[in-house]
Each structure stands twice: as C-alpha cells, then as structure tokens.
Design a protein around this motif. Structure first.
Motif, PDB file in Angstrom:
ATOM      1  N   GLU A  51       0.833  -1.205   0.000  1.00 44.98           N
ATOM      2  CA  GLU A  51       0.000   0.000   0.000  1.00 44.98           C
ATOM      3  C   GLU A  51       0.867   1.255   0.000  1.00 44.98           C
ATOM      4  O   GLU A  51       0.592   2.211  -0.724  1.00 44.98           O
ATOM      5  N   ASN A  52       1.919   1.239   0.801  1.00 48.94           N
ATOM      6  CA  ASN A  52       2.833   2.387   0.847  1.00 48.94           C
ATOM      7  C   ASN A  52       3.531   2.585  -0.496  1.00 48.94           C
ATOM      8  O   ASN A  52       3.757   3.726  -0.927  1.00 48.94           O
ATOM      9  N   PHE A  53       3.871   1.478  -1.141  1.00 54.85           N
ATOM     10  CA  PHE A  53       4.540   1.522  -2.447  1.00 54.85           C
ATOM     11  C   PHE A  53       3.622   2.139  -3.495  1.00 54.85           C
ATOM     12  O   PHE A  53       4.042   2.986  -4.293  1.00 54.85           O
ATOM     13  N   TYR A  54       2.354   1.743  -3.498  1.00 53.52           N
ATOM     14  CA  TYR A  54       1.384   2.302  -4.444  1.00 53.52           C
ATOM     15  C   TYR A  54       1.165   3.796  -4.197  1.00 53.52           C
ATOM     16  O   TYR A  54       1.075   4.590  -5.143  1.00 53.52           O
ATOM     17  N   GLU A  55       1.073   4.168  -2.923  1.00 60.52           N
ATOM     18  CA  GLU A  55       0.887   5.585  -2.591  1.00 60.52           C
ATOM     19  C   GLU A  55       2.101   6.406  -3.027  1.00 60.52           C
ATOM     20  O   GLU A  55       1.964   7.526  -3.540  1.00 60.52           O
ATOM     21  N   PHE A  56       3.290   5.835  -2.840  1.00 64.26           N
ATOM     22  CA  PHE A  56       4.521   6.505  -3.256  1.00 64.26           C
ATOM     23  C   PHE A  56       4.536   6.681  -4.773  1.00 64.26           C
ATOM     24  O   PHE A  56       4.900   7.754  -5.284  1.00 64.26           O
ATOM     25  N   ALA A  57       4.149   5.643  -5.502  1.00 58.63           N
ATOM     26  CA  ALA A  57       4.117   5.711  -6.968  1.00 58.63           C
ATOM     27  C   ALA A  57       3.171   6.807  -7.446  1.00 58.63           C
ATOM     28  O   ALA A  57       3.501   7.575  -8.361  1.00 58.63           O
ATOM     29  N   GLN A  58       2.005   6.875  -6.831  1.00 52.75           N
ATOM     30  CA  GLN A  58       1.009   7.872  -7.240  1.00 52.75           C
ATOM     31  C   GLN A  58       1.487   9.284  -6.918  1.00 52.75           C
ATOM     32  O   GLN A  58       1.359  10.202  -7.742  1.00 52.75           O
ATOM     33  N   ARG A  59       2.051   9.444  -5.744  1.00 58.82           N
ATOM     34  CA  ARG A  59       2.475  10.779  -5.296  1.00 58.82           C
ATOM     35  C   ARG A  59       3.705  11.280  -6.055  1.00 58.82           C
ATOM     36  O   ARG A  59       3.755  12.438  -6.479  1.00 58.82           O
ATOM     37  N   ARG A  60       4.653  10.393  -6.277  1.00 58.35           N
ATOM     38  CA  ARG A  60       5.935  10.811  -6.858  1.00 58.35           C
ATOM     39  C   ARG A  60       5.942  10.776  -8.389  1.00 58.35           C
ATOM     40  O   ARG A  60       6.554  11.646  -9.037  1.00 58.35           O
ATOM     41  N   PHE A  61       5.237   9.804  -8.973  1.00 59.24           N
ATOM     42  CA  PHE A  61       5.338   9.615 -10.425  1.00 59.24           C
ATOM     43  C   PHE A  61       3.999   9.693 -11.162  1.00 59.24           C
ATOM     44  O   PHE A  61       3.998   9.817 -12.386  1.00 59.24           O
ATOM     45  N   GLY A  62       2.904   9.569 -10.447  1.00 62.17           N
ATOM     46  CA  GLY A  62       1.599   9.636 -11.109  1.00 62.17           C
ATOM     47  C   GLY A  62       0.940   8.294 -11.288  1.00 62.17           C
ATOM     48  O   GLY A  62      -0.281   8.175 -11.255  1.00 62.17           O
ATOM     49  N   ASN A  63       1.738   7.245 -11.500  1.00 63.07           N
ATOM     50  CA  ASN A  63       1.203   5.889 -11.576  1.00 63.07           C
ATOM     51  C   ASN A  63       2.352   4.880 -11.463  1.00 63.07           C
ATOM     52  O   ASN A  63       3.531   5.253 -11.505  1.00 63.07           O
ATOM     53  N   MET A  64       1.994   3.607 -11.341  1.00 60.82           N
ATOM     54  CA  MET A  64       2.999   2.570 -11.128  1.00 60.82           C
ATOM     55  C   MET A  64       3.838   2.300 -12.375  1.00 60.82           C
ATOM     56  O   MET A  64       5.012   1.912 -12.271  1.00 60.82           O
ATOM     57  N   VAL A  65       3.290   2.510 -13.555  1.00 64.20           N
ATOM     58  CA  VAL A  65       4.051   2.277 -14.785  1.00 64.20           C
ATOM     59  C   VAL A  65       5.246   3.215 -14.852  1.00 64.20           C
ATOM     60  O   VAL A  65       6.354   2.808 -15.227  1.00 64.20           O
ATOM     61  N   ARG A  66       5.039   4.457 -14.467  1.00 65.03           N
ATOM     62  CA  ARG A  66       6.140   5.426 -14.495  1.00 65.03           C
ATOM     63  C   ARG A  66       7.192   5.099 -13.442  1.00 65.03           C
ATOM     64  O   ARG A  66       8.391   5.255 -13.678  1.00 65.03           O
ATOM     65  N   LEU A  67       6.729   4.655 -12.277  1.00 66.37           N
ATOM     66  CA  LEU A  67       7.694   4.249 -11.250  1.00 66.37           C
ATOM     67  C   LEU A  67       8.522   3.076 -11.745  1.00 66.37           C
ATOM     68  O   LEU A  67       9.748   3.070 -11.604  1.00 66.37           O
ATOM     69  N   TRP A  68       7.858   2.075 -12.319  1.00 64.36           N
ATOM     70  CA  TRP A  68       8.569   0.892 -12.789  1.00 64.36           C
ATOM     71  C   TRP A  68       9.593   1.255 -13.865  1.00 64.36           C
ATOM     72  O   TRP A  68      10.679   0.664 -13.921  1.00 64.36           O
ATOM     73  N   ALA A  69       9.267   2.225 -14.700  1.00 65.50           N
ATOM     74  CA  ALA A  69      10.215   2.648 -15.745  1.00 65.50           C
ATOM     75  C   ALA A  69      11.505   3.173 -15.132  1.00 65.50           C
ATOM     76  O   ALA A  69      12.578   3.065 -15.737  1.00 65.50           O
ATOM     77  N   GLN A  70      11.417   3.737 -13.921  1.00 56.90           N
ATOM     78  CA  GLN A  70      12.614   4.209 -13.225  1.00 56.90           C
ATOM     79  C   GLN A  70      13.386   3.048 -12.596  1.00 56.90           C
ATOM     80  O   GLN A  70      14.612   3.098 -12.495  1.00 56.90           O
ATOM     81  N   LEU A  71      12.662   2.016 -12.186  1.00 58.38           N
ATOM     82  CA  LEU A  71      13.320   0.846 -11.596  1.00 58.38           C
ATOM     83  C   LEU A  71      13.958  -0.039 -12.656  1.00 58.38           C
ATOM     84  O   LEU A  71      15.059  -0.563 -12.468  1.00 58.38           O
ATOM     85  N   ASP A  72      13.262  -0.218 -13.767  1.00 59.28           N
ATOM     86  CA  ASP A  72      13.637  -1.191 -14.799  1.00 59.28           C
ATOM     87  C   ASP A  72      14.095  -0.453 -16.053  1.00 59.28           C
ATOM     88  O   ASP A  72      13.375  -0.376 -17.048  1.00 59.28           O
ATOM     89  N   LYS A  73      15.291   0.074 -16.003  1.00 58.85           N
ATOM     90  CA  LYS A  73      15.797   0.921 -17.097  1.00 58.85           C
ATOM     91  C   LYS A  73      15.929   0.165 -18.417  1.00 58.85           C
ATOM     92  O   LYS A  73      15.877   0.755 -19.494  1.00 58.85           O
ATOM     93  N   GLU A  74      16.114  -1.159 -18.348  1.00 58.55           N
ATOM     94  CA  GLU A  74      16.298  -1.943 -19.566  1.00 58.55           C
ATOM     95  C   GLU A  74      14.983  -2.502 -20.093  1.00 58.55           C
ATOM     96  O   GLU A  74      14.966  -3.240 -21.087  1.00 58.55           O
ATOM     97  N   ASP A  75      13.882  -2.167 -19.449  1.00 59.95           N
ATOM     98  CA  ASP A  75      12.548  -2.594 -19.895  1.00 59.95           C
ATOM     99  C   ASP A  75      12.410  -4.106 -20.015  1.00 59.95           C
ATOM    100  O   ASP A  75      11.816  -4.626 -20.955  1.00 59.95           O
ATOM    101  N   ASN A  76      12.960  -4.827 -19.043  1.00 59.59           N
ATOM    102  CA  ASN A  76      12.793  -6.280 -19.028  1.00 59.59           C
ATOM    103  C   ASN A  76      11.441  -6.691 -18.455  1.00 59.59           C
ATOM    104  O   ASN A  76      11.017  -7.827 -18.624  1.00 59.59           O
ATOM    105  N   MET A  77      10.801  -5.784 -17.758  1.00 61.07           N
ATOM    106  CA  MET A  77       9.510  -5.992 -17.088  1.00 61.07           C
ATOM    107  C   MET A  77       9.596  -7.063 -16.004  1.00 61.07           C
ATOM    108  O   MET A  77       8.596  -7.658 -15.610  1.00 61.07           O
TER     109      MET A  77
END
Length: 395
Positions: A51-77
């Motif tokens: 829940e904290n992770f989802y709230e962080f994603a929404q607050r900092r990046f707007g959604n989880m897809v954008r957060l993941w793009a920062q985590l997974d720079k090589e787009d391996n998913m």
C-alpha cells in the motif's frame, strides 16, 4: 483490523496453554498456531508495504508504470530481489522493501514481474498491445496511425481521437497516462517499443471463458461425484495450500488431460484455452486463485467447519482428536454428528464428508483434515476485503 486478528490468535494460544491436560495433547498444534501468527504478521507487513509503495508511486510519479520505468531501465519488465531493493533505494522509496518483495512475488519464483506489481495496469496495456498486434502487426507499427499530424509526438487528445476512430474499446484517457511513462504529456515511438517485447502471461490477453469453466466443472463432477473439492485437491492444489498459481493450474490441466475424465473435444489443448478458464477464475489477474473461486459451495462448507473447529477446539486437529474418543485415528459420520451437535455446529456434515472421504470408507482420518490448520482463512478473508476496498478506491 489485522492487529486484532494477530492479538486474538496469541490470546487463544495462551488460554490453551493454561490447561495441562490440553497442553500435553496439543503441543504440535501450538507450533502450528505460532507459525501461523508469525506468517500472518509477515503478510501484514508485506500488505502494508505494498500500500505504501502504491501511494509513493502515485504521489511521486503519477502511476505505477512510471515508477517501474525508473526501476527497470532496460525494460525487461522483471527483476531479481537484489536489483529491486537497490533500485527502490535509488528512487527514494523508504518503505519495508524486503517485506514488499516477498509479498508481491506471489509465485515465489524469485523474480518479480510488473504484472505481479500492478496487474490492473497490465490488463489495460495488454489489451492495447493485443489490439495493435491484430490490426497492424505490432505497437510500434501502429505509431504512424496514432501520430495523425506526423509530428512524431502523440498527445493525449490525439491519442484518444485515434483510438476512437479505430474502435478501440479500452479507456483512452487512463491508457494514455500509462503509455506516457516519462510523464511529459506526449508519447514518442520509442516509448512504446517495450510493449512489443513484453511477453506477459497468456491470461492477460484473453476474455474470461465462463462457459468453458462451467463445462470443466460439469466434467469434473461427473468424475468425482458431488464433491468438486476432490478435483481441486487431486489435480490443482495437491500441496493443500488452498491457493493455486497460474503454473500449478496449467500443470493440473495437463494432468486432467491424461485421465479418463470425459472432456469436450479439443478442450484444454492449448495454453490459450487454459488462459480463458483462468481468467474466469481470476478476473482481476491477481496471479492466484483460492478454493472459493473454483468451488464456492465447497469453500463455504469447509470454511464453516474450520472456523467452528478453531473456535471450539483451537484447531481442526484438536477437534479431530477430541471427537475421535477411542483414538482409532478415524471418525465416522455418526461420531462427527454427535460431537458437533453437542458443540453447536450446524453446518452440512454430509457434504463435508463427501469432500474429504476420498476412499468412500464412511470415515475420515486425521491426515485427510490436518492440512486445514495451515489454511489461514481469516487472513484470506481480510486480504480479499482489503484488496477489494483498495481497488474501489483507485477507480
């Protein structure tokens, strides 16, 4: 609240320990309950971390897809635990990342995928990908169609208009927010390239096959008799965890094909056909199903008995040992009726016997019921309710 469930479990264990007569008989039970309480505490931490992770994603990046793009720079998913922990720290997430990883990695594969992190967004993205593949052969091939003014950039309104003209049934505005992974207000072709490479699990690409699921249940009932739970345990949930993931489901389907069960022609021949059945059982694409999804009636009967046994005796094992007065290791339906009547159980014992009396002997053994003590039904109920409330809150 979850804290109340954990505290109640500890209190019950303390009360049982105060009686020497019961303590000698249930020492193994206490270990099971302690393990369950510890596991529940870990699950609670993981759920809260998510829940904290989802709230962080929404607050900092707007959604989880954008957060993941920062985590997974090589787009391996997908990524391993060490990379996930390191990358979460780099983007500034200060939650309990260890608990988060263990909780989200629901298939215990050791590899975390985006579809496990955010199945709802994955459903939307895969619907878009599947549509573009069928119409144009791929997502990047479709970009010139979306880029109507040939600017090499597709803005939100332009995307919505293009999708409407193509009769795409998904929700354009929310989809655009997922496609705009950089959060810059437009999409370029390279932003979409990862979708062509991303191979999500097959059930994200299909519609629920509700009719096929009913055919499967009908065939299984014809084979196992009136107890669908027997098929659940025999083919899918062989370890008695009361939870089945996609891979275990596919193994169970293949196991079914090797039996003499009369299945419809060409049934379960392809992974896609299995995916349609899975999607009917797991409409939210959580990646796992429980008995309640497969056999609602059986779940109700077994859950009622388990809750009663936990309340009256501390466990199913404790209930069985008490009912089995002669210590034979087996309880007949008559013995169960007598004991349950005295303790106020009003559930359907006949159906319970149908579920567990696999050899048709008319009696149940301790081993046939013992795994129920590992089933944390209260947590399952709480988790599903919390997930449902969370999904409603994010719509």
């Amino acid at each position: 609240r979850m804290e109340g469930l954990v505290a109640g479990q500890a209190e019950a264990a303390q009360r049982r320990a105060s009686s020497p007569r019961i303590m000698a008989r249930t020492s193994s039970l206490e270990r099971v309950q302690e393990e369950k309480t510890s596991r529940r505490s870990s699950l609670q931490k993981g759920f809260q971390a998510k829940e904290n992770f989802y709230e962080f994603a929404q607050r900092r990046f707007g959604n989880m897809v954008r957060l993941w793009a920062q985590l997974d720079k090589e787009d391996n998913m997908k990524m391993g635990e060490k990379a996930f922990l390191r990358n979460c720290e780099e983007i500034g997430f200060r939650g309990n990342v260890h608990a988060l990883y263990r909780y989200i990695d629901c298939d215990r594969s050791g590899i975390l995928t985006f579809e496990e992190v955010d199945p709802r967004s994955t459903v939307q993205l895969m619907a878009f990908k599947s549509f573009m593949e069928k119409r144009f052969g791929g997502v990047t091939r479709a970009f010139p169609i979306l880029d109507q003014n040939r600017s090499c950039r597709v803005y939100k309104l332009e995307m919505e208009q293009a999708l409407t003209s193509l009769n795409f049934e998904g929700h354009g505005p929310s989809l655009f927010e997922l496609l705009d992974r950089r959060g810059v207000g437009f999409v370029v072709e390279s932003d979409l390239a990862y979708l062509d490479r991303w191979q999500a699990k097959p059930y994200f690409f299909v519609s629920p096959d509700v009719e096929g699921l009913e055919k499967l249940r009908t065939s299984l009932l014809a084979f196992t008799g009136p107890a669908l739970f027997r098929a659940w345990h025999k083919f899918f949930d062989r370890d008695g965890s009361m939870r089945v993931g996609w891979d275990k489901f596919c193994v169970g389907c293949r196991r079914l094909k090797r039996t003499s069960i009369a299945l419809p022609v060409d049934f379960l021949e392809t992974e896609q056909s299995m995916a349609g059945l899975w999607r009917a059982l797991d409409p939210d694409c959580l990646g796992w199903i429980a008995l309640r999804n497969f056999d609602a009636k059986g779940h109700s009967v077994i859950a009622e008995f388990k809750l009663w046994a936990d309340r009256q005796y501390g466990s199913v094992w404790g209930a069985f040992k008490t009912i089995d007065g002669n210590g034979s290791g087996r309880c007949s339906l008559r013995e169960m009726r007598k004991a349950c009547k005295e303790k106020g159980f009003s559930g359907n014992l006949e159906e319970l016997f149908n579920d567990f009396d696999r050899d048709g002997s008319g009696a149940l053994s301790a081993n046939e019921l013992r795994f129920l003590d590992s089933w944390d039904l209260e947590w399952e109920e709480w988790e599903l309710n919390q997930s449902h409330d969370t999904r409603l809150g994010r719509r």
